[in-house]
Design an enzyme around this catalytic site. Structure first.
Site, PDB file in Angstrom:
ATOM      1  N   GLU A 198       5.956   6.369  -9.297  1.00  0.00           N
ATOM      2  CA  GLU A 198       4.528   6.137  -9.040  1.00  0.00           C
ATOM      3  C   GLU A 198       4.048   7.043  -7.911  1.00  0.00           C
ATOM      4  O   GLU A 198       2.966   7.630  -7.969  1.00  0.00           O
ATOM      5  CB  GLU A 198       4.277   4.674  -8.670  1.00  0.00           C
ATOM      6  CG  GLU A 198       4.536   3.697  -9.807  1.00  0.00           C
ATOM      7  CD  GLU A 198       4.244   2.247  -9.407  1.00  0.00           C
ATOM      8  OE1 GLU A 198       3.210   1.992  -8.775  1.00  0.00           O
ATOM      9  OE2 GLU A 198       5.063   1.365  -9.734  1.00  0.00           O
ATOM     10  N   HIS A 256      -0.358   1.688 -13.101  1.00  0.00           N
ATOM     11  CA  HIS A 256       0.223   0.466 -13.664  1.00  0.00           C
ATOM     12  C   HIS A 256       1.721   0.704 -13.903  1.00  0.00           C
ATOM     13  O   HIS A 256       2.096   1.738 -14.453  1.00  0.00           O
ATOM     14  CB  HIS A 256      -0.472   0.125 -14.987  1.00  0.00           C
ATOM     15  CG  HIS A 256       0.026  -1.145 -15.581  1.00  0.00           C
ATOM     16  ND1 HIS A 256      -0.314  -2.382 -15.061  1.00  0.00           N
ATOM     17  CD2 HIS A 256       0.852  -1.386 -16.619  1.00  0.00           C
ATOM     18  CE1 HIS A 256       0.290  -3.316 -15.768  1.00  0.00           C
ATOM     19  NE2 HIS A 256       1.006  -2.745 -16.721  1.00  0.00           N
ATOM     20  N   ASP A 312      -5.960  -2.770 -17.983  1.00  0.00           N
ATOM     21  CA  ASP A 312      -4.852  -1.824 -18.189  1.00  0.00           C
ATOM     22  C   ASP A 312      -4.941  -1.097 -19.537  1.00  0.00           C
ATOM     23  O   ASP A 312      -3.937  -0.862 -20.203  1.00  0.00           O
ATOM     24  CB  ASP A 312      -3.493  -2.553 -18.079  1.00  0.00           C
ATOM     25  CG  ASP A 312      -3.291  -3.195 -16.720  1.00  0.00           C
ATOM     26  OD1 ASP A 312      -3.804  -2.655 -15.727  1.00  0.00           O
ATOM     27  OD2 ASP A 312      -2.620  -4.239 -16.659  1.00  0.00           O
ATOM     28  N   MET A 315      -4.597  -6.200  -6.896  1.00  0.00           N
ATOM     29  CA  MET A 315      -4.144  -7.270  -7.786  1.00  0.00           C
ATOM     30  C   MET A 315      -5.262  -8.216  -8.247  1.00  0.00           C
ATOM     31  O   MET A 315      -4.987  -9.338  -8.654  1.00  0.00           O
ATOM     32  CB  MET A 315      -3.029  -8.067  -7.107  1.00  0.00           C
ATOM     33  CG  MET A 315      -1.815  -7.216  -6.721  1.00  0.00           C
ATOM     34  SD  MET A 315      -1.151  -6.215  -8.077  1.00  0.00           S
ATOM     35  CE  MET A 315      -0.268  -7.494  -8.988  1.00  0.00           C
ATOM     36  N   ARG A 316      -6.511  -7.776  -8.194  1.00  0.00           N
ATOM     37  CA  ARG A 316      -7.602  -8.573  -8.750  1.00  0.00           C
ATOM     38  C   ARG A 316      -8.116  -7.891 -10.007  1.00  0.00           C
ATOM     39  O   ARG A 316      -8.155  -6.645 -10.058  1.00  0.00           O
ATOM     40  CB  ARG A 316      -8.783  -8.717  -7.773  1.00  0.00           C
ATOM     41  CG  ARG A 316      -8.435  -9.217  -6.399  1.00  0.00           C
ATOM     42  CD  ARG A 316      -7.765 -10.564  -6.404  1.00  0.00           C
ATOM     43  NE  ARG A 316      -8.576 -11.619  -7.000  1.00  0.00           N
ATOM     44  CZ  ARG A 316      -8.098 -12.827  -7.297  1.00  0.00           C
ATOM     45  NH1 ARG A 316      -6.820 -13.113  -7.098  1.00  0.00           N
ATOM     46  NH2 ARG A 316      -8.881 -13.740  -7.807  1.00  0.00           N
ATOM     47  N   SER A 359       2.090   4.426 -15.490  1.00  0.00           N
ATOM     48  CA  SER A 359       0.959   5.117 -16.108  1.00  0.00           C
ATOM     49  C   SER A 359      -0.207   5.146 -15.136  1.00  0.00           C
ATOM     50  O   SER A 359      -0.473   4.150 -14.457  1.00  0.00           O
ATOM     51  CB  SER A 359       0.477   4.356 -17.360  1.00  0.00           C
ATOM     52  OG  SER A 359       1.539   4.066 -18.245  1.00  0.00           O
ATOM     53  N   THR A 367     -11.257   0.878 -17.537  1.00  0.00           N
ATOM     54  CA  THR A 367     -12.349   0.424 -18.402  1.00  0.00           C
ATOM     55  C   THR A 367     -12.390  -1.097 -18.286  1.00  0.00           C
ATOM     56  O   THR A 367     -11.504  -1.698 -17.668  1.00  0.00           O
ATOM     57  CB  THR A 367     -12.097   0.847 -19.869  1.00  0.00           C
ATOM     58  OG1 THR A 367     -10.897   0.215 -20.317  1.00  0.00           O
ATOM     59  CG2 THR A 367     -11.972   2.356 -20.017  1.00  0.00           C
ATOM     60  N   ASN A 385      -6.416   3.761 -12.086  1.00  0.00           N
ATOM     61  CA  ASN A 385      -5.460   2.701 -11.746  1.00  0.00           C
ATOM     62  C   ASN A 385      -4.049   3.202 -12.019  1.00  0.00           C
ATOM     63  O   ASN A 385      -3.844   3.995 -12.933  1.00  0.00           O
ATOM     64  CB  ASN A 385      -5.721   1.462 -12.609  1.00  0.00           C
ATOM     65  CG  ASN A 385      -4.777   0.320 -12.294  1.00  0.00           C
ATOM     66  OD1 ASN A 385      -4.486   0.036 -11.139  1.00  0.00           O
ATOM     67  ND2 ASN A 385      -4.277  -0.350 -13.326  1.00  0.00           N
ATOM     68  N   GLY A 409       0.783  -1.225   0.000  1.00  0.00           N
ATOM     69  CA  GLY A 409       0.000   0.000   0.000  1.00  0.00           C
ATOM     70  C   GLY A 409       0.815   1.276   0.000  1.00  0.00           C
ATOM     71  O   GLY A 409       0.333   2.308   0.470  1.00  0.00           O
ATOM     72  N   SER A 410       2.034   1.240  -0.567  1.00  0.00           N
ATOM     73  CA  SER A 410       2.814   2.483  -0.540  1.00  0.00           C
ATOM     74  C   SER A 410       2.184   3.551  -1.427  1.00  0.00           C
ATOM     75  O   SER A 410       2.211   4.740  -1.088  1.00  0.00           O
ATOM     76  CB  SER A 410       4.273   2.220  -0.942  1.00  0.00           C
ATOM     77  OG  SER A 410       4.377   1.829  -2.282  1.00  0.00           O
ATOM     78  N   ASN A 411       1.580   3.154  -2.542  1.00  0.00           N
ATOM     79  CA  ASN A 411       0.870   4.154  -3.360  1.00  0.00           C
ATOM     80  C   ASN A 411      -0.330   4.715  -2.605  1.00  0.00           C
ATOM     81  O   ASN A 411      -0.607   5.916  -2.665  1.00  0.00           O
ATOM     82  CB  ASN A 411       0.421   3.535  -4.690  1.00  0.00           C
ATOM     83  CG  ASN A 411       1.514   3.549  -5.736  1.00  0.00           C
ATOM     84  OD1 ASN A 411       1.920   4.620  -6.197  1.00  0.00           O
ATOM     85  ND2 ASN A 411       2.018   2.380  -6.105  1.00  0.00           N
ATOM     86  N   LEU A 431     -11.132  -6.774 -12.068  1.00  0.00           N
ATOM     87  CA  LEU A 431     -12.545  -6.526 -11.785  1.00  0.00           C
ATOM     88  C   LEU A 431     -13.396  -6.795 -13.030  1.00  0.00           C
ATOM     89  O   LEU A 431     -12.946  -6.589 -14.162  1.00  0.00           O
ATOM     90  CB  LEU A 431     -12.727  -5.080 -11.315  1.00  0.00           C
ATOM     91  CG  LEU A 431     -12.031  -4.778  -9.979  1.00  0.00           C
ATOM     92  CD1 LEU A 431     -11.899  -3.271  -9.749  1.00  0.00           C
ATOM     93  CD2 LEU A 431     -12.772  -5.444  -8.817  1.00  0.00           C
TER      94      LEU A 431
HETATM   95  C1  GRF Z   1       3.109  -0.971  -7.646  1.00  0.00           C
HETATM   96  O1  GRF Z   1       4.206  -1.039  -8.514  1.00  0.00           O
HETATM   97  C2  GRF Z   1       1.836  -0.957  -8.447  1.00  0.00           C
HETATM   98  O2  GRF Z   1       1.900  -0.173  -9.589  1.00  0.00           O
HETATM   99  C3  GRF Z   1       1.784  -2.420  -8.815  1.00  0.00           C
HETATM  100  O3  GRF Z   1       2.122  -3.104  -7.617  1.00  0.00           O
HETATM  101  C4  GRF Z   1       2.969  -2.265  -6.846  1.00  0.00           C
HETATM  102  C5  GRF Z   1       2.258  -2.099  -5.544  1.00  0.00           C
HETATM  103  O4  GRF Z   1       2.885  -1.265  -4.676  1.00  0.00           O
HETATM  104  N1  GRF Z   1       0.548  -2.804  -9.403  1.00  0.00           N
HETATM  105  P1  GRF Z   1       2.150  -0.683  -3.393  1.00  0.00           P
HETATM  106  O5  GRF Z   1       1.221  -1.745  -2.818  1.00  0.00           O
HETATM  107  O6  GRF Z   1       1.444   0.568  -3.769  1.00  0.00           O
HETATM  108  O7  GRF Z   1       3.302  -0.439  -2.436  1.00  0.00           O
END
Ligand code: GRF
Length: 196
Positions: free
Chosen positions: A175, A110, A146, A91-92, A137, A142, A108, A13-15, A94
């Site tokens: 990101e 990616h 991706d 990572m699912r 990106s 949609t 999203n 969950g760093s993003n 949808l």
């Molecule tokens: C990120 O590179 C994201 O783009 C990819 O998985 C990684 C997840 O990182 N789909 P985090 O969970 O946000 O740390």
């Protein structure tokens, strides 16, 4: 009106953390719930420690019944009345029905320069192809994986001796810069593309 943002995660969950931390002051959005399909996602613990609402629906409880899983997600999220949905390391895949119900409300991130390398193992594929650049990106989700309109990209160089891990780390740093900027613009009604 301040937009309410639901953030979907599956792991660290760093993003998600950078998105949450960006939504302060005059930002046009606020997080309303952090959702995960993975009860062990480290990001859920972080969100709880910050006093954020969290919801977990474990996809493994539903076997191959994606409709039942998504029905349960719908139900869990309904009370939060989210306006926007940010997939952040979710990572699912949808279903079209779930995505269409939130058309133009779901973003999203990616880890590739789409349209190159949709799906998994993006960094290995970029290295195998001998690419000299990689990146990330942010796009509108949609029903095609991706594939939605790109709202922004950040490019990083691929360096001699890069491994999947070193490249992934360099891309992840970008990101963390790109997604908050794009979300801020999008939540404020600006849907034009923004590249870092
Ligand atoms: C990120 O590179 C994201 O783009 C990819 O998985 C990684 C997840 O990182 N789909 P985090 O969970 O946000 O740390």
């Amino acid at each position: 009106m301040t937009k309410r943002v639901a953030i979907f995660i599956s792991g660290g969950g760093s993003n998600m953390r950078t998105l949450v931390e960006s939504m302060q002051g005059d930002h046009p959005a606020r997080p309303c719930v952090i959702f995960s399909n993975n009860p062990d996602a480290a990001g859920i613990g972080w969100a709880t420690s910050k006093g954020l609402a969290t919801e977990v629906v474990d996809h493994r409880s539903f076997g191959k019944d994606k409709a039942a899983f998504e029905g349960s997600v719908d139900k869990a999220l309904a009370p939060y009345n989210a306006d926007l949905f940010c997939l952040a390391g979710f990572m699912r895949v949808l279903s079209p029905a779930f995505v269409d119900a939130r058309a133009n409300q779901m973003l999203n991130i990616h880890p590739s320069l789409l349209p190159k390398y949709p799906g998994l193992s993006t960094h290995a594929r970029a290295l195998d192809a001998g690419d000299t650049t990689a990146g990330c990106s942010v796009h509108i989700v949609t029903p095609v994986l991706d594939d939605g309109p790109i709202l922004g990209q950040a490019v990083v160089p691929i360096e001699t001796g890069d491994t999947v891990d070193s490249l992934a780390a360099r891309v992840l740093t970008k990101e963390h810069q790109l997604y908050p900027k794009v979300l801020r613009r999008f939540a404020g009604g600006n849907r034009t593309r923004f590249d870092l």
